[in-house]
Structures are given as C-alpha cells and as structure tokens.
Write a protein that holds these residues in place. Structure first.
Motif, PDB file in Angstrom:
ATOM      1  N   GLU A   7     -10.925  -0.726  -6.114  1.00 26.01           N
ATOM      2  CA  GLU A   7     -11.488  -0.604  -4.773  1.00 26.01           C
ATOM      3  C   GLU A   7     -12.515  -1.709  -4.520  1.00 26.01           C
ATOM      4  N   LEU A   8     -13.287  -2.048  -5.560  1.00 24.94           N
ATOM      5  CA  LEU A   8     -14.242  -3.144  -5.443  1.00 24.94           C
ATOM      6  C   LEU A   8     -13.504  -4.460  -5.227  1.00 24.94           C
ATOM      7  N   ALA A   9     -12.390  -4.663  -5.940  1.00 23.66           N
ATOM      8  CA  ALA A   9     -11.587  -5.879  -5.754  1.00 23.66           C
ATOM      9  C   ALA A   9     -11.041  -5.947  -4.328  1.00 23.66           C
ATOM     10  N   GLN A  10     -10.622  -4.807  -3.799  1.00 26.39           N
ATOM     11  CA  GLN A  10     -10.138  -4.784  -2.413  1.00 26.39           C
ATOM     12  C   GLN A  10     -11.240  -5.205  -1.440  1.00 26.39           C
ATOM     13  N   ASP A  11     -12.463  -4.746  -1.682  1.00 26.92           N
ATOM     14  CA  ASP A  11     -13.588  -5.126  -0.827  1.00 26.92           C
ATOM     15  C   ASP A  11     -13.829  -6.639  -0.885  1.00 26.92           C
ATOM     16  N   LEU A  12     -13.745  -7.223  -2.088  1.00 28.53           N
ATOM     17  CA  LEU A  12     -13.955  -8.657  -2.249  1.00 28.53           C
ATOM     18  C   LEU A  12     -12.872  -9.452  -1.520  1.00 28.53           C
ATOM     19  N   ILE A  13     -11.627  -8.997  -1.624  1.00 27.01           N
ATOM     20  CA  ILE A  13     -10.525  -9.690  -0.953  1.00 27.01           C
ATOM     21  C   ILE A  13     -10.679  -9.585   0.564  1.00 27.01           C
ATOM     22  N   ALA A  14     -11.102  -8.419   1.041  1.00 25.95           N
ATOM     23  CA  ALA A  14     -11.277  -8.226   2.477  1.00 25.95           C
ATOM     24  C   ALA A  14     -12.341  -9.160   3.043  1.00 25.95           C
ATOM     25  N   GLU A  15     -13.280  -9.581   2.206  1.00 23.76           N
ATOM     26  CA  GLU A  15     -14.370 -10.442   2.654  1.00 23.76           C
ATOM     27  C   GLU A  15     -14.091 -11.919   2.439  1.00 23.76           C
ATOM     28  N   CYS A  16     -12.965 -12.265   1.801  1.00 18.95           N
ATOM     29  CA  CYS A  16     -12.676 -13.672   1.516  1.00 18.95           C
ATOM     30  C   CYS A  16     -12.293 -14.392   2.813  1.00 18.95           C
ATOM     31  N   PRO A  17     -12.397 -15.728   2.855  1.00 14.93           N
ATOM     32  CA  PRO A  17     -12.217 -16.473   4.107  1.00 14.93           C
ATOM     33  C   PRO A  17     -10.781 -16.596   4.598  1.00 14.93           C
ATOM     34  N   VAL A  18      -9.798 -16.117   3.835  1.00 17.06           N
ATOM     35  CA  VAL A  18      -8.417 -16.141   4.308  1.00 17.06           C
ATOM     36  C   VAL A  18      -7.988 -14.718   4.660  1.00 17.06           C
ATOM     37  N   GLU A  19      -7.097 -14.605   5.620  1.00 19.52           N
ATOM     38  CA  GLU A  19      -6.599 -13.290   6.029  1.00 19.52           C
ATOM     39  C   GLU A  19      -5.660 -12.772   4.949  1.00 19.52           C
ATOM     40  N   ALA A  20      -6.022 -11.658   4.317  1.00 20.98           N
ATOM     41  CA  ALA A  20      -5.232 -11.137   3.205  1.00 20.98           C
ATOM     42  C   ALA A  20      -5.137  -9.612   3.269  1.00 20.98           C
ATOM     43  N   PRO A  21      -4.309  -9.080   4.176  1.00 23.04           N
ATOM     44  CA  PRO A  21      -4.113  -7.627   4.230  1.00 23.04           C
ATOM     45  C   PRO A  21      -3.566  -7.116   2.894  1.00 23.04           C
ATOM     46  N   MET A  22      -3.871  -5.863   2.588  1.00 21.44           N
ATOM     47  CA  MET A  22      -3.460  -5.277   1.305  1.00 21.44           C
ATOM     48  C   MET A  22      -2.848  -3.909   1.521  1.00 21.44           C
ATOM     49  N   GLY A  23      -2.061  -3.484   0.541  1.00 21.93           N
ATOM     50  CA  GLY A  23      -1.539  -2.138   0.551  1.00 21.93           C
ATOM     51  C   GLY A  23      -2.552  -1.157  -0.011  1.00 21.93           C
ATOM     52  N   ASP A  24      -2.286   0.118   0.136  1.00 20.53           N
ATOM     53  CA  ASP A  24      -3.166   1.144  -0.408  1.00 20.53           C
ATOM     54  C   ASP A  24      -3.035   1.211  -1.923  1.00 20.53           C
ATOM     55  N   LEU A  25      -4.030   1.797  -2.568  1.00 22.90           N
ATOM     56  CA  LEU A  25      -3.946   2.021  -4.003  1.00 22.90           C
ATOM     57  C   LEU A  25      -2.857   3.050  -4.307  1.00 22.90           C
ATOM     58  N   SER A  26      -2.054   2.766  -5.315  1.00 27.31           N
ATOM     59  CA  SER A  26      -0.993   3.680  -5.737  1.00 27.31           C
ATOM     60  C   SER A  26      -1.079   3.877  -7.245  1.00 27.31           C
ATOM     61  N   GLU A  27      -0.534   4.965  -7.723  1.00 28.32           N
ATOM     62  CA  GLU A  27      -0.510   5.216  -9.153  1.00 28.32           C
ATOM     63  C   GLU A  27       0.662   4.481  -9.792  1.00 28.32           C
ATOM     64  N   THR A  28       0.451   3.997 -11.025  1.00 22.53           N
ATOM     65  CA  THR A  28       1.523   3.381 -11.794  1.00 22.53           C
ATOM     66  C   THR A  28       2.164   4.428 -12.689  1.00 22.53           C
ATOM     67  N   SER A  29       3.324   4.101 -13.233  1.00 19.52           N
ATOM     68  CA  SER A  29       4.016   5.036 -14.121  1.00 19.52           C
ATOM     69  C   SER A  29       3.279   5.214 -15.442  1.00 19.52           C
ATOM     70  N   SER A  30       2.342   4.292 -15.746  1.00 18.25           N
ATOM     71  CA  SER A  30       1.579   4.391 -16.988  1.00 18.25           C
ATOM     72  C   SER A  30       0.272   5.148 -16.807  1.00 18.25           C
ATOM     73  N   GLY A  31       0.009   5.633 -15.594  1.00 15.22           N
ATOM     74  CA  GLY A  31      -1.178   6.437 -15.366  1.00 15.22           C
ATOM     75  C   GLY A  31      -2.353   5.696 -14.760  1.00 15.22           C
ATOM     76  N   GLY A  32      -2.197   4.398 -14.508  1.00 14.26           N
ATOM     77  CA  GLY A  32      -3.272   3.640 -13.873  1.00 14.26           C
ATOM     78  C   GLY A  32      -3.077   3.541 -12.379  1.00 14.26           C
ATOM     79  N   TYR A  33      -3.627   2.488 -11.787  1.00 13.61           N
ATOM     80  CA  TYR A  33      -3.547   2.282 -10.344  1.00 13.61           C
ATOM     81  C   TYR A  33      -3.226   0.814 -10.060  1.00 13.61           C
ATOM     82  N   TRP A  34      -2.700   0.568  -8.862  1.00 12.64           N
ATOM     83  CA  TRP A  34      -2.417  -0.806  -8.480  1.00 12.64           C
ATOM     84  C   TRP A  34      -2.416  -0.936  -6.969  1.00 12.64           C
ATOM     85  N   PHE A  35      -2.601  -2.166  -6.516  1.00 15.90           N
ATOM     86  CA  PHE A  35      -2.401  -2.493  -5.103  1.00 15.90           C
ATOM     87  C   PHE A  35      -1.931  -3.932  -5.037  1.00 15.90           C
ATOM     88  N   GLY A  36      -1.298  -4.282  -3.937  1.00 14.30           N
ATOM     89  CA  GLY A  36      -0.799  -5.631  -3.770  1.00 14.30           C
ATOM     90  C   GLY A  36      -1.269  -6.248  -2.467  1.00 14.30           C
TER      91      GLY A  36
END
Length: 246
Positions: free
Chosen positions: A171-200
């Motif tokens: 979530e912190l990484a998403q905040d940093l990307i949202a504030e970067c000088p290029v337009e970079a929309p992201m997907g929501d956080l999702s669970e991985t099959s290994s039990g972690g999380y990811w977004f793209g």
C-alpha cells in the motif's frame, strides 16, 4: 558485458553518505531493496537479489558480506511453476561491522542500537520519510527486490507488478507510485496463490512508468542491469507485436 553494466570497480565509486539513514539516492535505493527482499532484526540486516552487479552496489552502500547461491522457488503468481536462478545474499551485522571486515562493532548495527534506530518502527513497518526526495531510487530498489517485469504475449503489452507478503508495504508502494511524475494507474491489491499480495501498474502505463524508473540510472549506478535489460527487451517486444503471437 555492456558499457552500461557496472563492474565491481564501478560500484566502488558510487557516492555514499556517511549516514545510512540520510536522505540520499544511494540510501533510498538500498532501503528499497531491503524492504522488497530483505529482513531487519535487532542485530542484523539481510537482503537478497538475483543480480550480481546490484548486490555489489548494495554492499558498497552498506558494507556487509556477500554470498552467492543458486535457488529454485515457486513463481509468486502460480506456485505450480518453479524457476531456478542465481541468488546473492548480503548480510550486515550479527557479528559483522557493516564494512565487510567481519569484526565486531560496538556502535551497533550501521552505527545504530538495534532495529529501532533504522527506518523500521516497533511493528516492523518501514518509515521512508527521509527519502521523500528520492522516490525514484526507492521505488527502483523496491521493484528489483519484489517486483516483476514481463512481456505479455497474449496482449502485446508490458507488465510491471509488485509482490510481497506485507500488505501495508505494498500500500505504501502504491502511494509512492501515485505521487510519481508520470501517470501510472494501478490495479487493486489481490492475494497470490502463495498467500501474499500483489498489484500491477496498468499495462498502458507500464512503458512510461518503467522508462521513468530507469531514466538516467547510469549516472548513479543504482540499478540492476539484468532488470533493466528485461524491461528494455519487453518494451521492444511490445513495440514489435503485431497481434499474431499466441
């Protein structure tokens, strides 16, 4: 080896501040890596990377001891797929002094008394306020620590994603990307099959975001050459895509 790929001698010339917590491009890159693929305890830091040149850079920034191994692990998005790759582990503290000599250091870990003297709070959450002016290097280190870059043959696009067990860190990484000088929309956080999380990062935005992330990185040497090559190859494949690939 290409001219753009730093050698060990090049890495030793990287500008490093005397304070490992000072706001600086090198420290931002280092702590991005630690957050992405590292572990901080009261008396040690361990960070893992698959790129030898990047591992040497991290050791130049923070000292410590490097070990090389080969590992086979599950692919983060699909545990039915495994991959074998080189792995470089940088260990700092726990009997070492942070300069690679292996001798004890009365000043503690990186000159601090335990993990609470580092950018980590009592719950293990990272605090990156000191590196606010170096969000590009911080994000680059984080991507190289826990991110993926790929060419999607089904759509002819480039994918950039982040995978980690710590939801709040993503979530912190998403905040940093949202504030970067290029337009970079992201997907929501999702669970991985290994039990972690990811977004793209959205595929349409991945080329501009990736180009910004690695822009002028040769000037500081703070990058993993293999990861940048992967981005460049993926962008070339996307540019050449004609819709006929399967």
């Amino acid at each position: 080896m290409s001219d753009a790929e730093p050698t060990t001698d090049d890495a030793l010339e990287i500008t490093v501040p005397s304070d490992p917590l000072a706001g600086h491009a090198a420290t931002a890159y280092f702590w991005g890596h630690v957050a992405g693929s590292g572990d901080v305890t009261d008396d040690s830091i361990e960070v893992v990377t698959n790129d030898e040149a990047s591992a040497q850079v991290l050791a130049t920034i923070a000292g410590g001891d490097l070990e090389h191994d080969t590992t086979t692990r599950d692919y983060a998005h699909d545990t039915s797929i495994t991959r074998t790759e080189d792995e470089y582990t940088l260990s700092i503290g726990d009997g070492g002094d942070g300069d690679g000599s292996g001798e004890s250091d009365d000043a503690g870990l990186l000159g601090r008394s335990g993990a609470l003297g580092l950018p980590v709070d009592g719950r293990g959450n990272y605090r990156f306020g000191a590196f606010a002016s170096y969000d590009r290097e911080l994000l680059r280190g984080f991507l190289e620590g826990c991110g993926t870059i790929c060419f999607k043959s089904s759509s002819g696009t480039v994918g950039i994603s982040f995978v980690h067990d710590d939801r709040e860190l993503l979530e912190l990484a998403q905040d940093l990307i949202a504030e970067c000088p290029v337009e970079a929309p992201m997907g929501d956080l999702s669970e991985t099959s290994s039990g972690g999380y990811w977004f793209g990062v959205d595929d349409d935005a991945a080329p501009d975001f990736g180009a910004w992330l690695y822009e002028n990185c040769e000037e500081t040497g703070l990058f993993a050459p293999s990861r940048r090559r992967k981005l460049e190859r993926s962008l070339e494949q996307a540019s050449a895509y004609d819709g006929d690939e399967t």
